[in-house]
Design an enzyme around this catalytic site. Structure first.
Site, PDB file in Angstrom:
ATOM      1  N   ASP A 103       0.813  -1.210   0.000  1.00 49.56           N
ATOM      2  CA  ASP A 103       0.000   0.000   0.000  1.00 49.56           C
ATOM      3  C   ASP A 103       0.849   1.265   0.000  1.00 49.56           C
ATOM      4  O   ASP A 103       0.448   2.286  -0.563  1.00 49.56           O
ATOM      5  CB  ASP A 103      -0.939   0.006   1.211  1.00 49.56           C
ATOM      6  CG  ASP A 103      -2.160  -0.869   0.991  1.00 49.56           C
ATOM      7  OD1 ASP A 103      -2.053  -1.837   0.213  1.00 49.56           O
ATOM      8  OD2 ASP A 103      -3.221  -0.589   1.582  1.00 49.56           O
ATOM      9  N   CYS A 131       1.448  -8.325   4.873  1.00 47.21           N
ATOM     10  CA  CYS A 131       1.008  -6.940   4.724  1.00 47.21           C
ATOM     11  C   CYS A 131      -0.494  -6.798   4.493  1.00 47.21           C
ATOM     12  O   CYS A 131      -1.226  -7.771   4.459  1.00 47.21           O
ATOM     13  CB  CYS A 131       1.835  -6.256   3.647  1.00 47.21           C
ATOM     14  SG  CYS A 131       3.541  -5.967   4.213  1.00 47.21           S
ATOM     15  N   ASP A 132      -0.896  -5.562   4.276  1.00 52.91           N
ATOM     16  CA  ASP A 132      -2.259  -5.087   4.506  1.00 52.91           C
ATOM     17  C   ASP A 132      -3.395  -5.984   4.031  1.00 52.91           C
ATOM     18  O   ASP A 132      -4.233  -6.410   4.818  1.00 52.91           O
ATOM     19  CB  ASP A 132      -2.434  -3.704   3.869  1.00 52.91           C
ATOM     20  CG  ASP A 132      -1.576  -2.651   4.540  1.00 52.91           C
ATOM     21  OD1 ASP A 132      -0.537  -3.011   5.107  1.00 52.91           O
ATOM     22  OD2 ASP A 132      -1.927  -1.470   4.480  1.00 52.91           O
ATOM     23  N   LYS A 133      -3.502  -6.234   2.735  1.00 57.25           N
ATOM     24  CA  LYS A 133      -4.662  -6.980   2.230  1.00 57.25           C
ATOM     25  C   LYS A 133      -4.388  -8.468   2.123  1.00 57.25           C
ATOM     26  O   LYS A 133      -5.321  -9.262   1.949  1.00 57.25           O
ATOM     27  CB  LYS A 133      -5.083  -6.441   0.846  1.00 57.25           C
ATOM     28  CG  LYS A 133      -5.277  -4.936   0.802  1.00 57.25           C
ATOM     29  CD  LYS A 133      -6.217  -4.441   1.873  1.00 57.25           C
ATOM     30  CE  LYS A 133      -6.213  -2.936   1.978  1.00 57.25           C
ATOM     31  NZ  LYS A 133      -4.950  -2.345   2.421  1.00 57.25           N
ATOM     32  N   CYS A 190       5.479  -2.503   8.046  1.00 54.63           N
ATOM     33  CA  CYS A 190       5.823  -1.183   8.594  1.00 54.63           C
ATOM     34  C   CYS A 190       5.550  -1.118  10.094  1.00 54.63           C
ATOM     35  O   CYS A 190       4.547  -1.621  10.589  1.00 54.63           O
ATOM     36  CB  CYS A 190       5.078  -0.098   7.845  1.00 54.63           C
ATOM     37  SG  CYS A 190       5.641   0.076   6.139  1.00 54.63           S
ATOM     38  N   GLU A 229      -6.703   4.592  -0.174  1.00 53.45           N
ATOM     39  CA  GLU A 229      -6.319   5.166   1.115  1.00 53.45           C
ATOM     40  C   GLU A 229      -5.924   6.628   0.932  1.00 53.45           C
ATOM     41  O   GLU A 229      -5.211   6.967  -0.009  1.00 53.45           O
ATOM     42  CB  GLU A 229      -5.137   4.398   1.720  1.00 53.45           C
ATOM     43  CG  GLU A 229      -5.504   3.027   2.230  1.00 53.45           C
ATOM     44  CD  GLU A 229      -4.365   2.333   2.945  1.00 53.45           C
ATOM     45  OE1 GLU A 229      -4.640   1.332   3.613  1.00 53.45           O
ATOM     46  OE2 GLU A 229      -3.209   2.790   2.828  1.00 53.45           O
ATOM     47  N   SER A 234      -5.013   4.935   5.589  1.00 50.90           N
ATOM     48  CA  SER A 234      -3.934   4.051   6.017  1.00 50.90           C
ATOM     49  C   SER A 234      -4.019   3.871   7.523  1.00 50.90           C
ATOM     50  O   SER A 234      -4.510   4.742   8.248  1.00 50.90           O
ATOM     51  CB  SER A 234      -2.585   4.682   5.648  1.00 50.90           C
ATOM     52  OG  SER A 234      -1.539   4.099   6.389  1.00 50.90           O
TER      53      SER A 234
END
Length: 555
Positions: A78, A119-121, A191, A444, A470
């Site tokens: 992202d 990570c995110d998704k 992150c 985002e 985010s």
């Protein structure tokens, strides 16, 4: 065994022949076949090291008598996709990941799965697949990045995003920004703050689909590799005991997930992902449940972006198990749910002697940062189906505020205005047509929120959108406004110059217009229809549901 669908009996001789072509022995063909979904790639810092995690998982599987069989998953960073058309693909990738794992594990009937995201998704996509398939499954993530250091202070990716705004206002030089950008992300891993990736990794552990430690052990620690090896061995135990994801994910584990979400101060993206995950288990999780639990859950952590601490600090302070133990003192954690350890939540806490080791990082349950959770759900005449805000990262001055609307039809228009000094104290930046359908893809809004913060306006300017944020966003960032503008939502009726009343403690957000004016505008309103940048995004726009239901596909 499930794999006997492709290995057992006379008729499956051709199938076995293909497996022998892989170099498998006859003994291996007859052992449990364990699918290992490895999301490694060389573009995401949180995934660049997942081959190391995967090797450890395979070692663990073999030690316990199974045969690991690796296959890939896609992933979007992202941070790298931010503020350009690539961000339209991030949220849709969640459904693609879930669908592709379903395809792989059904076309090739593995006996069990080990899922390796970070990570995110990728994390929610894999969890959705696990519950959809409902075969023995364990999740082992890649772990968080360490925080960077600059001038004796911890920094992270969000520090860099906000640094852009500081350069624009003259509070930082470009040379200083260059030093910062080379310091903020010092290792591999997701992150380093309580952003979306780490939020979901922590909640994977909370739900019980990952081993204790999964949410917080840093990527670069040998302990992470050992945890991966343990996950590989443990999947064989889950297979033997026939413990499946839907045995773990229940109404009680749902409550635990939302409770921990609020106590930790997780990303608002969890309000999209948890409903989508629990939907695959046949469980409904709507915004009212989030708000009800938030009102009754103390916020115990202020990790970046809400405060100076990072996931490495939470790990040293006792990790997710420590926070759960702290909350259990007041009965806020359900102890009965099963987990992938083969034991219940309560048994894990007791066996680990879990507790908080540093109350500067995790506040005592009777002395929290606030008596309410990190996320608040607001309703009003521009958000009839609700919207969300990370209240733990909102300045006190913005908790209850009247603002003047400045309306933009895209993120790009808003960023240009913010960086062009067209936004002043007391404004509310309203960004329309960035929802799941209208974006499409629900981008985002980290660039505009970081610009607002970096320019010193975080305590005086709100940002309201049908898009999302985010996990690194801080400030009065109110997103997921539903219904979205593209679906005819009332957010689309707001015009520049309107007065918007924000009351986070009162859980309301309204434009100050009488009903007659609202009806007049509604009658004249025609949502903008964007030209779709691709056939894929057009299909996504046609099939995705509202943010208020997790932006899942229509049934």
């Amino acid at each position: 065994m499930r794999s006997k669908k492709m290995t057992g009996g006379l008729e499956k001789a051709p199938h076995r022949s293909l497996l022998y072509a892989l170099g498998l022995s006859k003994d291996e063909v007859n052992r449990p076949l364990i699918g290992i979904c490895n999301a490694a790639n060389e573009i995401i810092p949180g995934h660049v090291h997942l081959h190391t995690i995967t090797r450890a998982v395979k070692d663990g599987v073999r030690l316990a008598g199974g045969v690991p069989m690796e296959f890939p998953a896609i992933g979007v960073c992202d941070g790298l996709a931010m503020n350009h058309t690539g961000m339209r693909y991030s949220l849709p990738s969640r459904e693609i990941i879930a669908d592709s794992i379903e395809i792989m594990a059904t076309a090739h009937p593995f006996d069990a799965l080990v899922l390796i995201p970070n990570c995110d998704k990728i994390v929610p996509g894999m969890l959705m697949a696990a519950l959809r398939l409902n075969i023995p499954t364990i999740v082992i993530s890649g772990g968080p990045m360490l925080a960077g250091r600059k001038d004796g202070k911890k920094v992270d990716l969000i520090t860099v995003f906000e640094g852009v705004g500081q350069v624009k206002t003259g509070n930082m030089t470009e040379d200083e920004l260059t030093v910062l950008e080379q310091s903020a992300c010092p290792t591999c891993g997701s992150c380093s703050g309580m952003f979306t990736a780490n939020s979901m990794n922590c909640l994977s552990e909370t739900i019980g689909l990952a081993l204790p430690g999964n949410g917080t052990i840093p990527a670069v620690m040998a302990e992470r590799t050992r945890l991966a090896k343990a996950a590989g061995s443990q999947i064989m135990t889950l297979l033997e005991k026939d413990i499946k994801p839907r045995d773990i994910v229940t109404e009680k584990s749902l409550k635990n997930a939302v409770t921990m979400d609020m106590a930790l101060g997780c990303s608002t993206n969890t309000v999209l992902h948890l409903p989508a995950i629990f939907n695959e288990a046949g469980l409904k999780l709507d915004l009212t449940v989030f708000d009800e639990i938030s009102r009754n859950t103390p916020n115990l952590c202020k990790l970046s972006p809400a405060g100076p601490d990072h996931i490495e600090d939470l790990n040293a302070a006792g990790g997710i198990q420590g926070v759960m133990a702290e909350l259990s003192k007041t009965g806020r954690i359900e102890l009965d749910p099963m987990t992938v350890t083969g034991k219940t939540v309560g048994e894990n806490l007791k066996e680990l002697n879990a507790g908080v080791k540093d109350h500067k990082i995790v506040r005592p349950v009777d002395d929290p940062y606030s008596t309410e959770g990190g996320i608040a759900v607001l309703f009003g005449n521009i958000a009839e189906d609700g919207c969300v805000v990370k209240q733990s990262a909102v300045a006190p001055e913005m908790m209850k505020r009247t603002c003047n609307a400045k309306v933009f039809n895209s993120e790009e228009e808003a960023v240009e205005a913010i960086l062009g000094n067209q936004i002043v104290k007391g404004d509310a930046v309203v960004i329309l047509y960035e929802g799941p359908k209208g974006g499409p893809g629900m981008r985002e809004m980290l660039t505009p929120t970081s610009a607002i913060a970096g320019m010193g306006l975080g305590a005086d300017v709100a940002l309201i959108t049908d898009g999302r944020f985010s996990g690194g966003t801080r400030g009065a960032a109110i997103g997921h406004v539903s219904p979205e503008a593209a679906s005819g939502g009332a957010i689309g009726l707001v015009q520049t110059g309107d007065v918007i009343e924000i009351d986070i403690p009162g859980r309301s957000i309204n434009v100050k217009l009488d009903e007659a004016e609202m009806e007049k505008r509604r009658a004249e309103f025609k949502p903008i229809e964007k030209e779709m940048p691709s056939a894929f995004l057009k299909r996504y726009s046609q099939n995705v549901t509202s943010a208020s239901t997790g932006a899942i596909y229509k049934k």
